[in-house]
Design an enzyme around this catalytic site. Structure first.
Site, PDB file in Angstrom:
ATOM      1  N   ASP A  86      40.508  37.721  54.042  1.00  0.00           N
ATOM      2  CA  ASP A  86      40.648  36.224  54.196  1.00  0.00           C
ATOM      3  C   ASP A  86      41.077  35.490  53.135  1.00  0.00           C
ATOM      4  O   ASP A  86      41.937  34.198  53.729  1.00  0.00           O
ATOM      5  CB  ASP A  86      38.733  35.773  53.967  1.00  0.00           C
ATOM      6  CG  ASP A  86      37.974  36.322  54.959  1.00  0.00           C
ATOM      7  OD1 ASP A  86      38.485  36.224  56.106  1.00  0.00           O
ATOM      8  OD2 ASP A  86      36.857  36.613  54.734  1.00  0.00           O
ATOM      9  N   ALA A 104      34.337  34.919  51.468  1.00  0.00           N
ATOM     10  CA  ALA A 104      35.322  35.277  51.852  1.00  0.00           C
ATOM     11  C   ALA A 104      35.603  36.930  51.376  1.00  0.00           C
ATOM     12  O   ALA A 104      34.874  37.161  50.275  1.00  0.00           O
ATOM     13  CB  ALA A 104      36.679  34.517  51.556  1.00  0.00           C
ATOM     14  N   ASP A 105      36.375  37.434  51.980  1.00  0.00           N
ATOM     15  CA  ASP A 105      36.834  38.904  51.398  1.00  0.00           C
ATOM     16  C   ASP A 105      38.393  38.778  51.127  1.00  0.00           C
ATOM     17  O   ASP A 105      38.942  37.700  51.175  1.00  0.00           O
ATOM     18  CB  ASP A 105      36.584  40.011  52.388  1.00  0.00           C
ATOM     19  CG  ASP A 105      37.412  39.982  53.541  1.00  0.00           C
ATOM     20  OD1 ASP A 105      38.292  39.438  53.770  1.00  0.00           O
ATOM     21  OD2 ASP A 105      36.714  40.562  54.791  1.00  0.00           O
ATOM     22  N   SER A 106      38.776  40.041  50.730  1.00  0.00           N
ATOM     23  CA  SER A 106      40.242  40.185  50.117  1.00  0.00           C
ATOM     24  C   SER A 106      41.126  39.672  51.512  1.00  0.00           C
ATOM     25  O   SER A 106      42.082  38.978  51.190  1.00  0.00           O
ATOM     26  CB  SER A 106      40.701  41.374  49.427  1.00  0.00           C
ATOM     27  OG  SER A 106      40.410  42.096  50.402  1.00  0.00           O
TER      28      SER A 106
END
Lengths: 78, 419
Positions: free
Chosen positions: A39, A35-37
């Protein structure tokens, strides 16, 4: 796994498009599940929607793993 | 200035996923128009559109999963996925996959869209109204912004040169190719991935364009007859979706790596009508000046033009453009073929100019002018061959592509056979 844990797991699988066996209780959204921020923001929203709880921003910042999310929701619903 | 050539093309269109499948179906006289579906449409005055054929990816069908992971698709509007698909095809076609710092920094992206993620904005608006701001997705903004097509393509392929985008309504695709060519000509990049993309077919866009009285409404039961540029029974454009992307490259750069060259981008003209927000000026002056500027830049005269891919949307404006072309070409009119491929694929709005520039490159490559479908009864007499119904084989060395957009924004591109 509890009902809450199962539902959290399903949301994580759907949103991050990861295999079910990777979504363990200790799995970190960012480090283990890709995940990224943004997400993680969306995941928190999905938890709020699914469980009818409010997760304030400072609490959301400390929800880093699948287990963190389950614990927060269990406490909020208790 | 440095010379610029087209070394790769990619396309997702209502005639198929891919440049060659689209081109062969276009020459074959096929139409992409059908009745709309997938949303409430019974109360819309215009109920037809040109859809991309979807499927598992075989037989020229478009399979979004082939171009973007399903979990990523969920975060963006389709115009971004179309751009990803067409860009990957174009880069593969060009054989350009930069790996070194130097090559990545020398390669930029300029992909535009006319209206971008309209449907996603509508949906987010309903969520904001019904559930409040805490339910607006973090992907709402980056999934709708028009320049995110360029952004996503650059991230996927590590293209670290100029990253830009164009928004000039229906002139977008042509402006993107023209402006990107200039960046190469001036030495700011050696390679540019350029073009346009659009995914407008929705209840919102059909309602909006119908309110402008721009859409065909008379042929809801006969979709393939609706887009009929120059025909006396035309009554508006048919909306289409898709993307057209070219790889533009500095000539010596292309030669040094033995790249296939489709055509050279020799001319680019721009003008403003300064007349009306949706209607072109009746004297066609903006279109005329735009074409003149492109020819001047190309160092060509009107007599050099073999083929014109018209803007020709199947609206009243068709005859204004035709008049402007006649004024440009003068007594060379009888030597020129001019067709509107919107008769087959509809109006792809911000993608139209890019898809049509690719058609011009292919017309030069194959010496054939694609047809204007449904041109049963031309509204005006002209010495120009409007290529009715059937493609015409003929020598084509120079092709001009016109695009005109709301706001009175005009663009013309001139392509020439590279020899």
């Amino acid at each position: 796994m509890s009902d809450i844990a199962e539902r959290v797991k399903k949301i994580v699988i759907d949103h991050l498009g990861v295999d079910a066996d990777k979504v363990s209780e200790g799995a970190s959204f960012i480090d283990d599940l890709g995940a990224d921020s943004l997400d993680t923001v969306e995941l928190v929203m999905a938890f709020e929607e699914e469980f009818g709880v409010e997760i304030p921003d400072d609490a959301a910042d400390s929800i880093l793993t699948v287990g963190d999310a389950v614990k927060f929701i269990e406490k909020a619903q208790a | 200035m440095r010379r610029v050539v087209i070394t790769g093309t990619g396309m997702v269109s209502p005639l198929g996923c891919g440049t060659e499948i689209t081109w062969s179906r276009l020459l074959d006289g096929q139409s992409g128009a059908r009745q709309v579906s997938g949303f409430e449409f019974e109360d819309l005055p215009a109920r037809i559109a040109c859809y991309i054929p979807t499927g598992d990816g075989t037989g020229g069908t478009y399979n979004a999963d082939r171009w973007m992971e399903p979990k990523e698709q969920r975060k963006v509007d389709p115009f971004i996925i179309y751009a990803m698909a067409a860009s990957e095809m174009a880069l593969d076609d060009a054989g350009w996959h930069p790996k070194t710092d130097e090559d990545q920094i020398a390669t930029g992206v300029m992909i535009g869209s006319g209206i971008g993620g309209l449907e996603g904005i509508v949906e987010a608006g309903l969520i904001l109204r019904d559930k409040g701001p805490r339910r607006v997705s973090p992907f709402f903004i980056p999934g709708r912004l028009i320049n995110l097509a360029s952004g996503q393509v650059s991230i996927r392929h590590k293209l670290r040169g100029p990253n830009h985008s164009v928004v000039t309504a229906c002139s977008t695709g042509a402006h993107a190719i023209g402006d990107a060519s200039r960046l190469i000509a001036l030495g700011d990049a050696d390679v540019m991935v350029a073009g346009g993309t659009e995914s407008p077919i929705s209840r919102m866009a059909l309602a909006g364009f119908a309110a402008c009285k721009a859409l065909s409404t008379r042929y809801n039961d006969e979709p393939t007859r609706a887009s009929r540029p120059y025909d006396r029974d035309r009554d508006g454009f048919v909306m289409g979706e898709g993307a057209g992307i070219v790889v533009l490259e500095e000539l010596e750069h292309a030669k040094a790596r033995g790249a296939k060259i489709y055509a050279e981008v020799v001319g680019y003209g721009l003008s403003g009508d300064a007349y009306h927000i949706t209607a072109p000026s009746e004297d066609g002056d903006g279109a005329y000046r735009c074409m003149q500027m492109a020819l001047k830049r190309a160092g060509l005269s009107a007599g050099d033009i073999d083929y014109v891919n018209a803007h020709g949307t199947s609206t009243m404006a068709d005859t204004i453009e035709l008049g402007a072309v006649e004024r440009v070409v003068g007594n060379h009119a009888a030597n020129i073929s001019m067709s509107s491929t919107k008769s087959a694929i509809g109006h792809l709005l911000g993608a139209a100019g890019a898809v049509e520039a690719i058609f011009c490159a292919l017309a030069i490559r194959d010496n054939i002018a694609p047809p204007t479908l449904n041109l049963d009864n031309p509204e005006v007499d002209t010495a120009i061959d409007l290529v009715p119904h059937k493609a015409r084989s003929r020598e084509i060395n120079v092709a001009l592509s016109n695009s005109f957009g709301f706001g009175g924004t005009n663009a013309s591109l001139v392509l020439r056979r590279y020899a």
